[in-house]
Design a protein around this motif. Sequence first.
Motif, PDB file in Angstrom:
ATOM      1  N   GLN A 180       0.838  -1.212   0.000  1.00 16.93           N
ATOM      2  CA  GLN A 180       0.000   0.000   0.000  1.00 16.93           C
ATOM      3  C   GLN A 180       0.870   1.258   0.000  1.00 16.93           C
ATOM      4  OE1 GLN A 180      -3.557   0.222   2.569  1.00 16.93           O
ATOM      5  NE2 GLN A 180      -3.086  -1.875   3.190  1.00 16.93           N
ATOM      6  N   LEU A 181       1.927   1.248   0.791  1.00 21.78           N
ATOM      7  CA  LEU A 181       2.797   2.424   0.849  1.00 21.78           C
ATOM      8  C   LEU A 181       3.513   2.639  -0.481  1.00 21.78           C
ATOM      9  CD1 LEU A 181       4.300   1.973   4.431  1.00 21.78           C
ATOM     10  CD2 LEU A 181       2.510   3.559   3.715  1.00 21.78           C
ATOM     11  N   ASP A 182       3.966   1.553  -1.101  1.00 31.39           N
ATOM     12  CA  ASP A 182       4.654   1.676  -2.389  1.00 31.39           C
ATOM     13  C   ASP A 182       3.708   2.158  -3.487  1.00 31.39           C
ATOM     14  OD1 ASP A 182       6.984   0.821  -1.213  1.00 31.39           O
ATOM     15  OD2 ASP A 182       6.849  -1.244  -1.942  1.00 31.39           O
ATOM     16  N   ALA A 183       2.465   1.696  -3.432  1.00 33.09           N
ATOM     17  CA  ALA A 183       1.502   2.048  -4.478  1.00 33.09           C
ATOM     18  C   ALA A 183       0.852   3.396  -4.229  1.00 33.09           C
ATOM     19  CB  ALA A 183       0.425   0.968  -4.573  1.00 33.09           C
ATOM     20  N   THR A 185      -1.548   3.941  -2.092  1.00 30.89           N
ATOM     21  CA  THR A 185      -2.980   3.738  -1.881  1.00 30.89           C
ATOM     22  C   THR A 185      -3.372   3.748  -0.413  1.00 30.89           C
ATOM     23  OG1 THR A 185      -2.655   1.333  -1.914  1.00 30.89           O
ATOM     24  CG2 THR A 185      -3.193   2.399  -4.013  1.00 30.89           C
ATOM     25  N   ALA A 186      -2.411   3.872   0.488  1.00 26.19           N
ATOM     26  CA  ALA A 186      -2.711   3.838   1.923  1.00 26.19           C
ATOM     27  C   ALA A 186      -3.426   5.115   2.353  1.00 26.19           C
ATOM     28  CB  ALA A 186      -1.422   3.664   2.726  1.00 26.19           C
ATOM     29  N   GLU A 187      -4.410   4.967   3.251  1.00 24.87           N
ATOM     30  CA  GLU A 187      -5.054   6.136   3.834  1.00 24.87           C
ATOM     31  C   GLU A 187      -4.068   6.834   4.768  1.00 24.87           C
ATOM     32  OE1 GLU A 187      -8.705   5.033   5.660  1.00 24.87           O
ATOM     33  OE2 GLU A 187      -9.578   4.219   3.807  1.00 24.87           O
ATOM     34  N   GLU A 188      -4.355   8.112   5.084  1.00 22.86           N
ATOM     35  CA  GLU A 188      -3.352   8.936   5.768  1.00 22.86           C
ATOM     36  C   GLU A 188      -2.796   8.333   7.053  1.00 22.86           C
ATOM     37  OE1 GLU A 188      -2.992  13.422   5.887  1.00 22.86           O
ATOM     38  OE2 GLU A 188      -3.861  13.010   7.866  1.00 22.86           O
ATOM     39  N   PRO A 189      -3.603   7.768   7.956  1.00 22.47           N
ATOM     40  CA  PRO A 189      -3.008   7.242   9.187  1.00 22.47           C
ATOM     41  C   PRO A 189      -1.946   6.176   8.940  1.00 22.47           C
ATOM     42  CG  PRO A 189      -5.372   7.467   9.444  1.00 22.47           C
ATOM     43  CD  PRO A 189      -5.075   7.711   7.988  1.00 22.47           C
ATOM     44  N   LEU A 190      -2.103   5.391   7.866  1.00 28.69           N
ATOM     45  CA  LEU A 190      -1.084   4.408   7.522  1.00 28.69           C
ATOM     46  C   LEU A 190       0.011   5.024   6.660  1.00 28.69           C
ATOM     47  CD1 LEU A 190       0.008   1.532   7.497  1.00 28.69           C
ATOM     48  CD2 LEU A 190      -1.514   1.017   5.573  1.00 28.69           C
ATOM     49  N   ALA A 191      -0.357   5.897   5.724  1.00 27.69           N
ATOM     50  CA  ALA A 191       0.642   6.537   4.865  1.00 27.69           C
ATOM     51  C   ALA A 191       1.672   7.305   5.691  1.00 27.69           C
ATOM     52  CB  ALA A 191      -0.044   7.474   3.870  1.00 27.69           C
ATOM     53  N   LEU A 193       2.995   6.401   8.338  1.00 25.06           N
ATOM     54  CA  LEU A 193       4.017   5.511   8.887  1.00 25.06           C
ATOM     55  C   LEU A 193       5.334   5.698   8.141  1.00 25.06           C
ATOM     56  CD1 LEU A 193       4.808   3.164  10.794  1.00 25.06           C
ATOM     57  CD2 LEU A 193       4.111   1.597   8.965  1.00 25.06           C
ATOM     58  N   LYS A 194       5.256   5.841   6.823  1.00 27.05           N
ATOM     59  CA  LYS A 194       6.467   6.062   6.032  1.00 27.05           C
ATOM     60  C   LYS A 194       7.070   7.425   6.332  1.00 27.05           C
ATOM     61  CE  LYS A 194       8.234   6.206   1.283  1.00 27.05           C
ATOM     62  NZ  LYS A 194       7.896   5.987  -0.156  1.00 27.05           N
ATOM     63  N   ASP A 195       6.235   8.464   6.352  1.00 23.60           N
ATOM     64  CA  ASP A 195       6.739   9.819   6.594  1.00 23.60           C
ATOM     65  C   ASP A 195       7.411   9.920   7.962  1.00 23.60           C
ATOM     66  OD1 ASP A 195       5.550  10.349   4.189  1.00 23.60           O
ATOM     67  OD2 ASP A 195       3.862  11.454   5.011  1.00 23.60           O
ATOM     68  N   ILE A 196       6.717   9.457   8.986  1.00 30.13           N
ATOM     69  CA  ILE A 196       7.272   9.540  10.339  1.00 30.13           C
ATOM     70  C   ILE A 196       8.440   8.581  10.497  1.00 30.13           C
ATOM     71  CG2 ILE A 196       6.746   9.154  12.784  1.00 30.13           C
ATOM     72  CD1 ILE A 196       3.870  10.065  12.171  1.00 30.13           C
ATOM     73  N   GLY A 197       8.322   7.387   9.904  1.00 30.15           N
ATOM     74  CA  GLY A 197       9.420   6.422   9.986  1.00 30.15           C
ATOM     75  C   GLY A 197      10.705   6.966   9.387  1.00 30.15           C
TER      76      GLY A 197
END
Length: 481
Positions: A180-183, A185-191, A193-197
Amino acid sequence: MPRRQIRVTGAAEAPLRAALRALRTELDVPEAFGPQVLAEAERAAREPTLPAYDATDIPFFTIDPPTSTDLDQAMHLSRRPDGYRVRYAIADVAAFVVPGGALDAEAHRRVTTLYFPDGKIPLHPPVLSEGAASLLPDQTSPAVLWTIDLDADGRPTATDVRRALVRSRAKLDYESVQKQLDAGTAEEPLALLKDIGLLREQQEVARGGISLNVPEQEITERDGAYELAYRAPLPADGWNAQISLLTGMAAAELMLAYGTGVLRTLPAAPDGAVGRLRRTARALRIDWPHHVSYAELIRSLDPHLPHHAAFLQECTTLLRGAGYTVFRGGVTPDLTTHAAVAAPYTHCTAPLRRLVDRYASELCLAATAGEEPPEWVLAALDDLPKRMAEGTRRAGTAERECVDIVEAALLKDRVGELFDGTVVDVQEREPTVGTVQLESPAVVARIRSEEGAGSLPLGERLRVRLTQADPGSAKVLFAPA
């Protein structure tokens, strides 16, 4: 590393299962819970101590392996005008365990959950660890809720800890999260995760911390058979781990300011250990200029390259010596940091599977409220480091021995065959003995040169012959062909 899977089937299964039974006996592993413990757990599952604060409107989600049901953590990530907010719910085991009761005593005896290829030995009865206390989707559960605000660069600006009722909305796994993160398609609460990570990884770099991205051997069961594979961690694994690290660091800071706590500590590696790593880097033809720090070098390596993976595996030796440090009465201990984290840190995010985390949560709740810790917490503190050391040692032994047993069962009928592999470790005092990592099957085992054959070629790809494979003794041995 290669990720081809192999399976333990047919004749290999009987000696494997017998060896696993023998290992449990050798480690004095507690098997079934006693009737008093189970009765207490059943009562607690029906009548937990529930908090007043209701946070069930927050759409938490969990990220775990697909088959996991003992879910310690759930998260929700959001933006703020000047940064981010991390909400991290941790299973509230103390809502179910009565101090001094049979369930509490059994947890102190077990210390950690133990994982075996044919099942796990849980810290708490499954009615709690995989049921009422687990943060399962669509289940209202008591939790210790961390709220950590971050600035635009990912640095903490405020921390709050309180008991709360929470309700997870989704149980996610690492591979689906990564897709989902690569595509996109993740909704903001999951998306987020990449930004904060990524921001937290940059903060890790800035403070000199290290996360070793080492491919691991995994044992899985499928259709009644066992498989052994190499698994290279996904970026999502690392971003998820950064949320846990953030919480453990925030907990350590709370306890240090409070004056009472338990830290996970690791002293800096001695010069001799770093010197050995430099010699290993030269042998593996890894360029390590003297002006480049150890942390910088680690971040430059690609774990998918065999000689880089070999070096990363060798780096895990610097993590040995980690322990638990208790302090109280405002007296700060001499060692407060974990060398790999490069900051004060504690274990507080896995209370379903690790005893010490329940105590760390209670200390942080008391620190936030400005209250005295519960008496049962203070009474157990001094004994915790020793108890955790024994439990952690047993868990580590079980993990290593299980892999050895599965490898031996897989290979027991192939003695004399040739395989392709890479020498990933050579003993300094006995350079004819070391470790070889096969390309396929996914085996990491001992290798010994025949007498007069000379030192093993560290980092070299070579053909090796299987000379021994005995599930009963968990011994696999190779020799250069």
